[in-house]
Design an enzyme around this catalytic site. Structure first.
Site, PDB file in Angstrom:
ATOM      1  N   ARG A 194       0.846  -1.382  -0.054  1.00  0.00           N
ATOM      2  CA  ARG A 194       0.051  -0.047   0.021  1.00  0.00           C
ATOM      3  C   ARG A 194       0.751   1.187  -0.007  1.00  0.00           C
ATOM      4  O   ARG A 194       0.633   2.258   0.855  1.00  0.00           O
ATOM      5  CB  ARG A 194      -0.978   0.175   1.110  1.00  0.00           C
ATOM      6  CG  ARG A 194      -1.757  -1.224   1.308  1.00  0.00           C
ATOM      7  CD  ARG A 194      -2.685  -1.438   0.206  1.00  0.00           C
ATOM      8  NE  ARG A 194      -3.489  -2.587  -0.053  1.00  0.00           N
ATOM      9  CZ  ARG A 194      -3.102  -3.629  -0.470  1.00  0.00           C
ATOM     10  NH1 ARG A 194      -2.114  -3.697  -1.473  1.00  0.00           N
ATOM     11  NH2 ARG A 194      -3.991  -4.811  -0.378  1.00  0.00           N
ATOM     12  N   SER A 211     -11.225  -0.334   3.213  1.00  0.00           N
ATOM     13  CA  SER A 211     -10.205  -1.182   4.351  1.00  0.00           C
ATOM     14  C   SER A 211      -9.630  -0.022   5.020  1.00  0.00           C
ATOM     15  O   SER A 211      -8.910   0.923   4.571  1.00  0.00           O
ATOM     16  CB  SER A 211      -9.447  -1.909   3.706  1.00  0.00           C
ATOM     17  OG  SER A 211      -8.803  -2.849   4.737  1.00  0.00           O
ATOM     18  N   GLU A 263      -4.630   2.579   6.755  1.00  0.00           N
ATOM     19  CA  GLU A 263      -4.459   2.455   5.364  1.00  0.00           C
ATOM     20  C   GLU A 263      -5.188   3.710   4.681  1.00  0.00           C
ATOM     21  O   GLU A 263      -4.675   4.247   3.765  1.00  0.00           O
ATOM     22  CB  GLU A 263      -5.053   1.310   4.734  1.00  0.00           C
ATOM     23  CG  GLU A 263      -5.011   1.013   3.352  1.00  0.00           C
ATOM     24  CD  GLU A 263      -5.714  -0.164   2.733  1.00  0.00           C
ATOM     25  OE1 GLU A 263      -6.167  -0.403   1.966  1.00  0.00           O
ATOM     26  OE2 GLU A 263      -5.210  -1.359   3.456  1.00  0.00           O
TER      27      GLU A 263
END
Length: 295
Positions: free
Chosen positions: A167, A217, A287
């Site tokens: 990520r 998420s 995230e």
């Protein structure tokens, strides 16, 4: 209206909650929708010359905009959304919808993009975050990108220079903005590609609260653990702050169930981080990006 930017779609004091997946976010001083690279360059040149801050919002799918909004220019690439094929290379502008781009690959029986068939957001945001799911990620198929530097210059970045990680990409540090990206795909069997995409979309519908506004998420996967399981083990499933709730369907998601605010999101995220760390010793790392000013 800014005379120097006449002809460009620019909206003043526009509430960003109308453009974010969470349905939260205060106003942007100027919300701009360039139709091409020339209009984009005009906006950035004007902002830099007049010392006005600017940023690109993307599709705002893995993002929380604070309730006080964003000062200066917010640029959205909705109109920069072309997708082109050259052999097995797919090139997409930054504003192209990620899910729709995977459908282009499927239509032409090209494999490699199936993992992203249900990930909301734009191509630019997907490259920025190295978006991924079910064992695949952007880094696996990325070739190169054209980016706009903070100074308003356009340059090319290779896969090696992008320095992808989990990520993560280098442009999270440099401030470069993706304008377009190229991806290396492979010829595949159309029926097999369709079956795999149907399978992944079925899994998403079973496991994720797609019926509610959310930022996707919320936390990165901690080494050796699953964020959702840690949150469940801390008895936080269904925990609510204001109008925002830890999803009962998937504890890794936070959903806007009752006209929640960005502050509700931030307070719930902070509470989950504290409680999980107390219960397990593991500190969760968000995230989701949080930007803008608080009220």
């Amino acid at each position: 209206m800014i005379a120097e930017l006449e002809g460009i779609d620019i909206r003043e004091n526009e509430a960003l909650k109308h453009y974010t997946y969470t349905q939260v976010g205060g106003p942007a001083d100027f919300l701009a929708f360039p139709r091409n690279h020339y209009e984009l360059s005009r906006i950035v040149d004007y902002a830099n010359h007049n010392h006005i801050p600017w940023m690109v919002l993307g599709n705002a799918s893995n993002l929380i905009v604070r309730d006080g909004g964003i000062r200066g220019f917010v640029i959205m690439f909705d109109k920069l959304n072309a997708v082109r094929l050259n052999g097995y290379t797919l090139e997409a502008e930054a504003g192209a919808n990620l899910i729709e781009t995977t459908k282009v690959a499927k239509f032409h029986s090209l494999t490699g993009f199936e993992f992203a068939c249900g990930i909301p957001g734009s191509i630019g945001g997907a490259v920025f975050m190295n978006a991924g799911a079910y064992g695949g990620e952007i880094a696996h198929i990325f070739l190169s990108a054209k980016v706009l530097t903070p100074e308003g210059k356009i340059k090319k970045i290779s896969a090696r220079e992008m320095a992808f990680g989990y990520r993560h990409s280098v442009i999270q540090e440099t401030g470069d903005i993706v304008i377009s990206a190229k991806f290396a795909l492979k010829p595949g069997n159309h029926d097999s590609i369709c079956q795999e995409m149907n399978r992944l979309n079925h899994l998403r519908k079973l496991k994720q609260p797609l019926e509610f506004p959310s930022c996707g998420s919320v936390f990165k996967r901690p080494p050796g653990h699953f964020a959702g399981q840690l949150i469940m083990d801390a008895n936080l499933k269904g925990h609510r702050v204001g109008g925002v709730e830890v999803s009962k369907k998937h504890a890794g998601f936070m959903i806007n169930v009752a006209d929640g605010s960005a502050k509700d999101y931030e307070d719930l995220i902070a509470h989950v981080i504290r409680t999980v760390e107390q219960a397990s010793g593991v500190r969760l790392e968000p995230e989701v990006r949080i930007i803008g000013e608080s009220l």
